[in-house]
Design a protein around this motif. Structure first.
Motif, mmCIF file in Angstrom:
data_model
loop_
_atom_site.group_PDB
_atom_site.id
_atom_site.type_symbol
_atom_site.label_atom_id
_atom_site.label_comp_id
_atom_site.label_asym_id
_atom_site.label_seq_id
_atom_site.Cartn_x
_atom_site.Cartn_y
_atom_site.Cartn_z
ATOM 1 N N GLY A 1 0.829 -1.214 0.000
ATOM 2 C CA GLY A 1 0.000 0.000 0.000
ATOM 3 C C GLY A 1 0.851 1.247 0.000
ATOM 4 O O GLY A 1 0.534 2.224 -0.682
ATOM 5 N N ALA A 2 1.956 1.215 0.758
ATOM 6 C CA ALA A 2 2.840 2.376 0.815
ATOM 7 C C ALA A 2 3.536 2.574 -0.519
ATOM 8 O O ALA A 2 3.691 3.704 -1.008
ATOM 9 N N LEU A 3 3.949 1.455 -1.122
ATOM 10 C CA LEU A 3 4.596 1.547 -2.444
ATOM 11 C C LEU A 3 3.639 2.187 -3.447
ATOM 12 O O LEU A 3 4.033 3.010 -4.270
ATOM 13 N N ASP A 4 2.366 1.774 -3.377
ATOM 14 C CA ASP A 4 1.350 2.305 -4.300
ATOM 15 C C ASP A 4 1.205 3.816 -4.159
ATOM 16 O O ASP A 4 1.053 4.536 -5.137
ATOM 17 N N LEU A 5 1.235 4.278 -2.891
ATOM 18 C CA LEU A 5 1.056 5.713 -2.664
ATOM 19 C C LEU A 5 2.278 6.500 -3.125
ATOM 20 O O LEU A 5 2.159 7.569 -3.722
ATOM 21 N N LEU A 6 3.445 5.924 -2.825
ATOM 22 C CA LEU A 6 4.671 6.640 -3.179
ATOM 23 C C LEU A 6 4.978 6.562 -4.664
ATOM 24 O O LEU A 6 5.501 7.510 -5.246
ATOM 25 N N MET A 7 4.672 5.408 -5.241
ATOM 26 C CA MET A 7 5.050 5.188 -6.637
ATOM 27 C C MET A 7 3.883 4.567 -7.402
ATOM 28 O O MET A 7 3.849 3.356 -7.612
ATOM 29 N N PRO A 8 2.918 5.352 -7.803
ATOM 30 C CA PRO A 8 1.726 4.780 -8.450
ATOM 31 C C PRO A 8 2.042 4.066 -9.766
ATOM 32 O O PRO A 8 1.223 3.323 -10.273
ATOM 33 N N LEU A 9 3.221 4.302 -10.305
ATOM 34 C CA LEU A 9 3.573 3.689 -11.590
ATOM 35 C C LEU A 9 4.765 2.737 -11.439
ATOM 36 O O LEU A 9 5.644 2.718 -12.284
ATOM 37 N N HIS A 10 4.770 1.922 -10.356
ATOM 38 C CA HIS A 10 5.934 1.056 -10.187
ATOM 39 C C HIS A 10 5.609 -0.402 -10.532
ATOM 40 O O HIS A 10 4.441 -0.795 -10.593
ATOM 41 N N VAL A 11 6.645 -1.144 -10.792
ATOM 42 C CA VAL A 11 6.521 -2.595 -10.981
ATOM 43 C C VAL A 11 7.498 -3.244 -10.018
ATOM 44 O O VAL A 11 8.667 -2.857 -9.967
ATOM 45 N N SER B 1 12.119 -14.530 -9.787
ATOM 46 C CA SER B 1 11.843 -15.445 -10.897
ATOM 47 C C SER B 1 11.611 -14.705 -12.204
ATOM 48 O O SER B 1 11.442 -15.324 -13.245
ATOM 49 N N GLY B 2 11.554 -13.380 -12.136
ATOM 50 C CA GLY B 2 11.297 -12.607 -13.352
ATOM 51 C C GLY B 2 9.825 -12.371 -13.582
ATOM 52 O O GLY B 2 9.425 -11.782 -14.588
ATOM 53 N N HIS B 3 8.983 -12.809 -12.649
ATOM 54 C CA HIS B 3 7.549 -12.566 -12.770
ATOM 55 C C HIS B 3 7.161 -11.330 -11.982
ATOM 56 O O HIS B 3 7.783 -11.008 -10.966
ATOM 57 N N ILE B 4 6.113 -10.651 -12.450
ATOM 58 C CA ILE B 4 5.666 -9.433 -11.778
ATOM 59 C C ILE B 4 4.958 -9.809 -10.471
ATOM 60 O O ILE B 4 4.007 -10.594 -10.480
ATOM 61 N N GLU B 5 5.460 -9.281 -9.364
ATOM 62 C CA GLU B 5 4.851 -9.541 -8.056
ATOM 63 C C GLU B 5 3.717 -8.574 -7.773
ATOM 64 O O GLU B 5 2.707 -8.925 -7.169
ATOM 65 N N HIS B 6 3.929 -7.320 -8.240
ATOM 66 C CA HIS B 6 2.951 -6.285 -7.909
ATOM 67 C C HIS B 6 3.151 -5.074 -8.837
ATOM 68 O O HIS B 6 4.254 -4.795 -9.272
ATOM 69 N N CYS B 7 2.026 -4.362 -9.108
ATOM 70 C CA CYS B 7 2.091 -3.139 -9.933
ATOM 71 C C CYS B 7 1.400 -2.010 -9.206
ATOM 72 O O CYS B 7 0.390 -2.233 -8.533
ATOM 73 N N GLY B 8 1.884 -0.793 -9.385
ATOM 74 C CA GLY B 8 1.221 0.387 -8.836
ATOM 75 C C GLY B 8 -0.138 0.578 -9.497
ATOM 76 O O GLY B 8 -0.366 0.095 -10.620
ATOM 77 N N PRO B 9 -1.063 1.273 -8.819
ATOM 78 C CA PRO B 9 -2.439 1.388 -9.326
ATOM 79 C C PRO B 9 -2.541 2.122 -10.669
ATOM 80 O O PRO B 9 -3.391 1.774 -11.491
ATOM 81 N N THR B 10 -1.701 3.109 -10.891
ATOM 82 C CA THR B 10 -1.790 3.849 -12.149
ATOM 83 C C THR B 10 -1.284 2.991 -13.306
ATOM 84 O O THR B 10 -1.845 3.007 -14.399
ATOM 85 N N LEU B 11 -0.250 2.196 -13.018
ATOM 86 C CA LEU B 11 0.254 1.300 -14.066
ATOM 87 C C LEU B 11 -0.826 0.295 -14.456
ATOM 88 O O LEU B 11 -1.010 -0.010 -15.632
ATOM 89 N N ARG B 12 -1.545 -0.190 -13.435
ATOM 90 C CA ARG B 12 -2.627 -1.151 -13.736
ATOM 91 C C ARG B 12 -3.682 -0.512 -14.635
ATOM 92 O O ARG B 12 -4.253 -1.151 -15.499
ATOM 93 N N LYS B 13 -3.906 0.818 -14.433
ATOM 94 C CA LYS B 13 -4.904 1.514 -15.261
ATOM 95 C C LYS B 13 -4.487 1.584 -16.733
ATOM 96 O O LYS B 13 -5.324 1.754 -17.617
ATOM 97 N N LEU B 14 -3.176 1.482 -16.981
ATOM 98 C CA LEU B 14 -2.713 1.584 -18.364
ATOM 99 C C LEU B 14 -3.047 0.317 -19.158
ATOM 100 O O LEU B 14 -3.038 0.336 -20.381
ATOM 101 N N ARG B 15 -3.288 -0.800 -18.449
ATOM 102 C CA ARG B 15 -3.663 -2.036 -19.147
ATOM 103 C C ARG B 15 -4.940 -2.578 -18.514
ATOM 104 O O ARG B 15 -4.911 -3.608 -17.827
ATOM 105 N N PRO B 16 -6.060 -1.882 -18.734
ATOM 106 C CA PRO B 16 -7.304 -2.310 -18.103
ATOM 107 C C PRO B 16 -7.695 -3.708 -18.598
ATOM 108 O O PRO B 16 -7.520 -4.024 -19.775
ATOM 109 N N GLY B 17 -8.196 -4.525 -17.674
ATOM 110 C CA GLY B 17 -8.658 -5.856 -18.067
ATOM 111 C C GLY B 17 -7.536 -6.851 -18.234
ATOM 112 O O GLY B 17 -7.769 -8.025 -18.524
#
Lengths: 195, 372
Positions: free
Chosen positions: B28-38, B43-59
């Motif tokens: 949650g803190a990462l999301d607030l500080l960095m809304p566009l983070h990955v 393993s090279g897999h995405i663990e988490h994305c910031g909320p704004t980044l998620r908005k860039l690929r809806p669905g």
């Protein structure tokens, strides 16, 4: 006075009361031309003369005339650019109120010679605000803008304009926020809808 | 895993010795500080994305996808596996989505150490202008300290002002054209223009004026050759010199008009003496035949002139006078150029020699067929 202000008065009178009324106002204010250019600068006395002539001709108190002007600037489709620029001030009406302290600087950022009023916001307990400004008794325009912006955000507010001192040197607007989401506000997206 | 420990080795600039452990940041803190983070795991897999980044690929569910399958690496362009990315710890990166609109993202990569993978904090850079519209982003999609919204404000303010400025320029251009139309001066030569001439002739035609005057119509000879061989700049230079000569050879009260192109009209006030007018005309032809220098090269022109007199007419009629002067001018042209022809009511078109000898012009149809 910046031409943008004079041009606003012109568009307001013309769009609301008709081109003939505007011509009468110009004649009464003894203007040489009926057109103000938004990007030029005019003598302050000219602005004053136009406001006086308009308020006399339209039989409308100066304060009311200016308030209507402010409301028009935000709500008229022709001046949608201004509405959008104000919406950049924040996500909620309270955010917007706080952003007004930046109004002067934001205006300067866009047009270096634009002299918008310096505004000071005081918050009393979360839902009550006092907005102090000094704009050579043009303060009621801000009141009109605020009323329209409250509708924009769907907020229910009570507002009052006070002036004191010679030529209304100290102006204030008291704001009582009754409900922040009283009605559905108008939508705003950062990206412009291309027409 | 619910959060990451920042180990402070970013950029490798912390020097020797084990770095003190940083604060543990929940997602949650990462999301607030960095809304566009990955946050990409070891393993090279995405663990988490910031909320704004998620908005860039809806669905599209980005979490769990392989980072290098979601993004194409632009810079550094050697990134093929996660290890390559970790090797660029603390460096600037540039990447784009492989699918959909190819917004370019840029940012910084920070390796987390302890097999936790890395965090990429991204920004839309200049493509934010397009992106906010495309993905319906709002102010809350950007961190409060991020000046992106101010930038968008500024762009919008500037474009509104630019639109207003364009309107102003258009109005000024319209005003300039209107003013030019109302002007009496020819902009190239500074002589009076056709409009000024029409005004003057109208005044002279007033029966109360009863002024006697001569109207000369002058057309340059060989001017087209100057334009064609030496260019329009030379042509303009010649026209300005011609204007100076015409002004020098006439009196102050006379009116010298550039009627258009290489055509000039002279209104010689209070003078309808054929001999005087001929002297003026011949003197003008002589002077115009002197070579005019343009950038060291001589331009040679001459002039054909046709004249009519106010005394030819019982009632002044400007258009009739102009038409008669024009006929006289063409008689000069037809007679071989560089000459002066006068229309006289009783004698018709008369060519006047340089020595003022008078010889009638033989009628040459069809132009003269309508002669008086």
């Amino acid at each position: 006075m910046h031409g943008l202000i004079n041009r606003s008065i012109q568009c307001f009178v013309r769009d609301t009361y008709g081109a003939d009324r505007w011509a009468e106002v110009c004649a009464r204010a003894k203007l040489e031309s009926q057109d103000f250019e938004a990007l030029l600068t005019y003598d302050d006395a000219l602005t004053d003369a136009v406001i006086r002539a308009a308020s006399e001709l339209l039989e409308k108190e100066r304060v009311l005339f200016l308030e209507d002007l402010g409301h028009y600037l935000v709500t008229h489709p022709e001046s949608d650019a201004l509405r959008r620029l104000l919406r950049f001030g924040g996500e909620t009406f309270v955010d917007f109120l706080h952003s007004l302290e930046e109004l002067h600087d934001r205006g300067r950022l866009a047009l270096p010679d634009l002299d918008l009023p310096r505004i000071e916001m005081r918050e009393h307990g979360g839902s009550s605000f006092t907005l102090g400004l000094c704009w050579g008794d043009l303060g009621p325009v801000v009141l009109g803008v605020l009323r329209a912006m409250a509708d924009e955000y769907g907020a229910l507010v009570l507002m009052e304009y006070h002036a004191s001192g010679a030529h209304a040197r100290d102006e204030a607007i008291t704001i009582e926020l009754l409900e922040t989401t009283h009605a559905e506000g108008r939508s705003f997206a950062l990206g412009r809808v291309r027409r | 895993m619910t959060g990451v420990a920042a180990n402070g080795t970013a950029g490798g600039a912390t020097g020797a010795g084990p770095a003190p452990p940083g604060p543990l940041l929940p997602k949650g803190a990462l999301d607030l500080l960095m809304p566009l983070h990955v946050w990409v795991g070891a393993s090279g897999h995405i663990e988490h994305c910031g909320p704004t980044l998620r908005k860039l690929r809806p669905g599209q569910i980005l979490t769990g996808a392989r980072l290098l399958e979601v993004f194409e690496w632009r810079r550094p362009n050697t990134v093929r596996v996660l290890a390559d990315l970790l090797a660029h710890d603390g460096e600037k990166v540039q990447l784009a989505f492989r699918d959909g609109p190819r917004d370019t993202l840029r940012g910084i990569v920070v390796a987390l150490g302890d097999g936790q993978g890395a965090i990429l904090n991204l920004s839309l850079g200049i493509s934010v202008v397009e992106a906010v519209g495309r993905y319906g982003l709002t102010g809350t999609d950007f961190a409060p300290f991020d000046p992106t919204v101010e930038m968008l404000y500024l762009i919008e303010a500037q474009s509104a002002i630019l639109a207003e400025s364009r309107k102003l320029n258009k109005r000024l251009e319209g005003a300039r054209i209107a003013a030019e139309k109302q002007a009496f001066t020819d902009t190239l030569t500074g002589l009076r223009n056709r409009r000024a001439m029409d005004h003057a002739l109208e005044r002279l035609a007033d029966p109360h004026m009863s002024e006697r005057f001569g109207l000369m119509h002058l057309d340059l000879d060989y001017f087209k050759e100057v334009n064609d061989t030496l260019g329009h700049a030379a042509g303009d230079h010649v026209l300005r010199q011609v204007a100076r000569i015409l002004l020098a050879e006439t009196r102050r009260d006379d009116m010298v008009v550039r009627a258009g192109g290489d055509e000039f009209v002279l209104i010689c006030r209070n003078c309808d003496d054929v001999a005087v007018l001929n002297r003026i005309a011949q003197r003008i032809i002589e002077r115009l035949e002197e070579p005019i220098l343009f950038e060291g090269r001589p331009c040679r022109v001459s002039a054909s002139i046709g004249t009519t007199l106010s005394s030819n007419y019982a009632a002044q009629d400007a258009s009739q006078m102009l038409s008669d002067a024009d006929r006289a001018l063409y008689a000069s042209k037809d007679g071989g150029r560089a000459r002066h022809t006068v229309f006289i009511r009783d004698a018709g078109l008369v060519e006047l020699a340089r020595d003022a000898g008078v010889r009638p012009v033989p009628p040459s149809p069809p132009r003269d067929a309508a002669a008086h």
